[in-house]
Design a protein around this motif. Structure first.
Motif, PDB file in Angstrom:
ATOM      1  N   LEU A 269      68.535 -42.720   7.343  1.00 35.10           N
ATOM      2  CA  LEU A 269      70.186 -41.676   6.949  1.00 35.10           C
ATOM      3  C   LEU A 269      70.466 -42.154   5.721  1.00 35.10           C
ATOM      4  CD1 LEU A 269      72.325 -39.764   7.275  1.00 35.10           C
ATOM      5  CD2 LEU A 269      73.526 -41.536   8.689  1.00 35.10           C
ATOM      6  N   GLU A 270      70.382 -43.759   5.799  1.00 31.84           N
ATOM      7  CA  GLU A 270      70.838 -44.317   4.427  1.00 31.84           C
ATOM      8  C   GLU A 270      70.165 -44.114   3.324  1.00 31.84           C
ATOM      9  OE1 GLU A 270      72.207 -49.146   3.353  1.00 31.84           O
ATOM     10  OE2 GLU A 270      70.625 -48.602   4.795  1.00 31.84           O
TER      11      GLU A 270
ATOM     12  N   GLU B 214      68.163 -41.395   2.701  1.00 36.47           N
ATOM     13  CA  GLU B 214      68.391 -39.801   2.464  1.00 36.47           C
ATOM     14  C   GLU B 214      69.585 -39.863   1.821  1.00 36.47           C
ATOM     15  OE1 GLU B 214      68.378 -35.599   4.480  1.00 36.47           O
ATOM     16  OE2 GLU B 214      68.058 -37.298   5.610  1.00 36.47           O
ATOM     17  N   ARG B 215      70.615 -40.378   2.096  1.00 32.12           N
ATOM     18  CA  ARG B 215      72.040 -40.394   1.422  1.00 32.12           C
ATOM     19  C   ARG B 215      71.816 -41.041  -0.207  1.00 32.12           C
ATOM     20  NH1 ARG B 215      76.868 -43.045   5.080  1.00 32.12           N
ATOM     21  NH2 ARG B 215      77.909 -42.082   2.901  1.00 32.12           N
ATOM     22  N   GLN B 216      71.098 -42.171  -0.136  1.00 36.03           N
ATOM     23  CA  GLN B 216      70.897 -42.832  -1.550  1.00 36.03           C
ATOM     24  C   GLN B 216      70.061 -41.729  -2.272  1.00 36.03           C
ATOM     25  OE1 GLN B 216      72.489 -45.252  -2.802  1.00 36.03           O
ATOM     26  NE2 GLN B 216      71.456 -44.806  -4.699  1.00 36.03           N
TER      27      GLN B 216
ATOM     28  N   ASN C 258      70.086 -38.489  -2.279  1.00 34.33           N
ATOM     29  CA  ASN C 258      70.812 -37.639  -2.607  1.00 34.33           C
ATOM     30  C   ASN C 258      71.684 -37.817  -3.638  1.00 34.33           C
ATOM     31  OD1 ASN C 258      69.635 -35.642  -0.767  1.00 34.33           O
ATOM     32  ND2 ASN C 258      71.181 -36.130   0.724  1.00 34.33           N
ATOM     33  N   ASP C 259      72.186 -39.126  -3.664  1.00 36.89           N
ATOM     34  CA  ASP C 259      73.336 -39.641  -4.647  1.00 36.89           C
ATOM     35  C   ASP C 259      72.407 -39.800  -5.954  1.00 36.89           C
ATOM     36  OD1 ASP C 259      75.273 -39.923  -2.891  1.00 36.89           O
ATOM     37  OD2 ASP C 259      74.803 -42.003  -2.414  1.00 36.89           O
TER      38      ASP C 259
END
Length: 451
Positions: free
Chosen positions: A365-366, A368-370, A372-373
């Motif tokens: 999850l971390e 994937e969020r990074q 997307n950022d």
């Protein structure tokens, strides 16, 4: 901090930091320490033992009466026979105290005992592998600290470049406003303009606002430079003079970064080593319930020059040379505590399995969020560059209107402010893309600053 070098590129700064930064030096020494601990487990397979020496003075004890058979043997073989009576009772209450004074020679005891492990039901194997797990944990922790330092260095490097470029843009805008203020002031005095005193005040207020922005940019520059010099451990180092450029593009798909994290990310390597350690501890606790077999050899030597030994086989002798070799079994009988330790090791295994599922899910999850950022920062950069181009065209048109005297003060201020805001937004977006790319590589265990 040590003094040196001058203006360096990002790879050069990293090379400097890698050699000097205390946290990286400590990480390398931690790995060396773990290797020595592992080597200690290797030596457990080799023979071990102990050597004891004792030195004192010898009392006086001589034989007063021999057995008849032994006297003949003594005369023929010139050796001590079976002694029936001595002149010393080795008792301070009944014996002559002078027999114990240190004038009758030395009393020496030398004992050597060597143990060679033969079979331990896996205890030595588990201990050695636990040492290797310790090395892997130390390496992963050191690599994590190294990657964190790389990310911080990227932040300081590009943050300093972006702040300096922003300050240059702010000062350029300030110069343009001052130029307009002076021109408007002259025109108002000569009465050859459509501008009013309110227009002049509006420009002067804008100039003051820009001055505040310049001061804030200077503060950011000093903070970023201080961080850069601390990370590089150099009081005189600075960034190179090249313009701020896009550095971290990272165009791979999300799956590439997830796969890389499973192989290279330090935290997942720590997790893997921790699980292996828990498994080995369980194996070790089971092995502790079984005995150890070893080969034991001993060599003993004793000398008491003031004591005449008897030839009797069932008497403790003070003058002797002995050796022995035998098979030994050793087994602790505290089964209660050992069983409890085994149950704890099993519980630790269950804890690890739960932590493993949590870490794998949270890590994905971390990342994937990074990811997307980073994509958001890249899109924001493209939009900011387009807005900057349009704002530049607007500003050029306003400048032409100023030259012919048809521009209004509000248009002048809006066009100038919009252009420099968009230009600073481009600089910030470039910095964001570079930093976000570095953080993504850090989360995936990839080299943040490739050589």
């Amino acid at each position: 901090l040590k003094a040196s070098s001058g203006r360096l590129s990002l790879p050069e700064l990293w090379e400097l930091a890698e050699r000097r930064n205390p946290s990286l030096v400590a990480g390398r020494e931690t790995v060396r320490s773990a290797r020595f601990t592992r080597d200690e487990q290797k030596w457990l397979r080799l023979p071990s033992g102990e050597f004891t020496g004792y030195l004192s003075w010898s009392p006086k004890v001589s034989c007063r009466k021999y057995a008849p058979d032994s006297q003949l043997g003594m005369l023929l073989a010139n050796a001590p026979g079976q002694c029936l009576e001595t002149d010393g009772a080795l008792n301070l209450q009944n014996d002559d105290l002078r027999n114990y004074l240190p004038i009758y020679g030395a009393l020496v005891r030398l004992d050597l005992r060597v143990v060679q492990p033969l079979y331990t039901f896996g205890k030595l194997d588990a201990a050695l592998k636990l040492g290797e797990v310790g090395v892997e944990l130390a390496k992963a922790q050191s690599d994590g600290a190294r990657a964190d330092l790389q990310v911080n260095l990227v932040r300081a490097y590009f943050g300093l470049k972006a702040a300096r470029a922003a300050l240059y843009s702010v000062k350029e805008g300030q110069e343009q406003i001052v130029k307009w203020v002076n021109q408007m002031d002259r025109d108002l005095e000569s009465g050859k303009t459509n501008f009013t005193e309110i227009d002049l005040l509006r420009l002067k207020v804008t100039e003051s606002v820009v001055q505040v922005q310049a001061v804030d940019a200077g503060r950011i520059i000093q903070s970023a430079l201080a961080a850069l010099r601390y990370l590089a451990q150099d009081a005189n180092v600075d960034v190179d003079e090249q313009d701020l450029q896009l550095w971290g593009r990272e165009e791979h798909e999300l799956g590439y970064y997830l796969d890389a994290a499973l192989r290279y990310r330090p935290e997942l390597r720590q997790l893997k080593a921790t699980g292996e350690g828990a498994r080995l501890f369980k194996k070790l606790r089971i092995a502790e319930l079984f005995p150890d077999f070893a080969l034991v050899a001993s060599v003993n030597y004793g000398l008491a020059s003031g004591i005449e030994d008897s030839g009797h086989a069932f008497v403790n002798h003070f003058n002797y040379v002995g050796a022995g070799l035998g098979l030994v079994m050793h087994m602790n009988l505290d089964f209660g505590p050992r069983a409890a330790r085994l149950q704890k090791a099993i519980a630790d295994m269950n804890v690890f399995e739960a932590r493993k599922r949590e870490a794998l899910g949270g890590g994905a999850l971390e990342i994937e969020r990074q990811y997307n950022d980073l994509r958001e920062a890249q899109k924001r950069l493209a939009a900011s560059e387009q807005a900057e181009r349009r704002a530049r065209g607007w500003l050029q048109g306003i400048k032409q209107n100023i030259d012919v005297g048809t521009a209004e003060s509000r248009d002048m201020i809006d066009a100038l402010r919009t252009y420099f805001e968009q230009h600073v937004a481009v600089l910030r977006s470039i910095n964001d893309v570079n930093v976000q790319a570095a953080v993504l590589r850090r989360l995936c265990g990839l080299e943040v600053i490739p050589k």
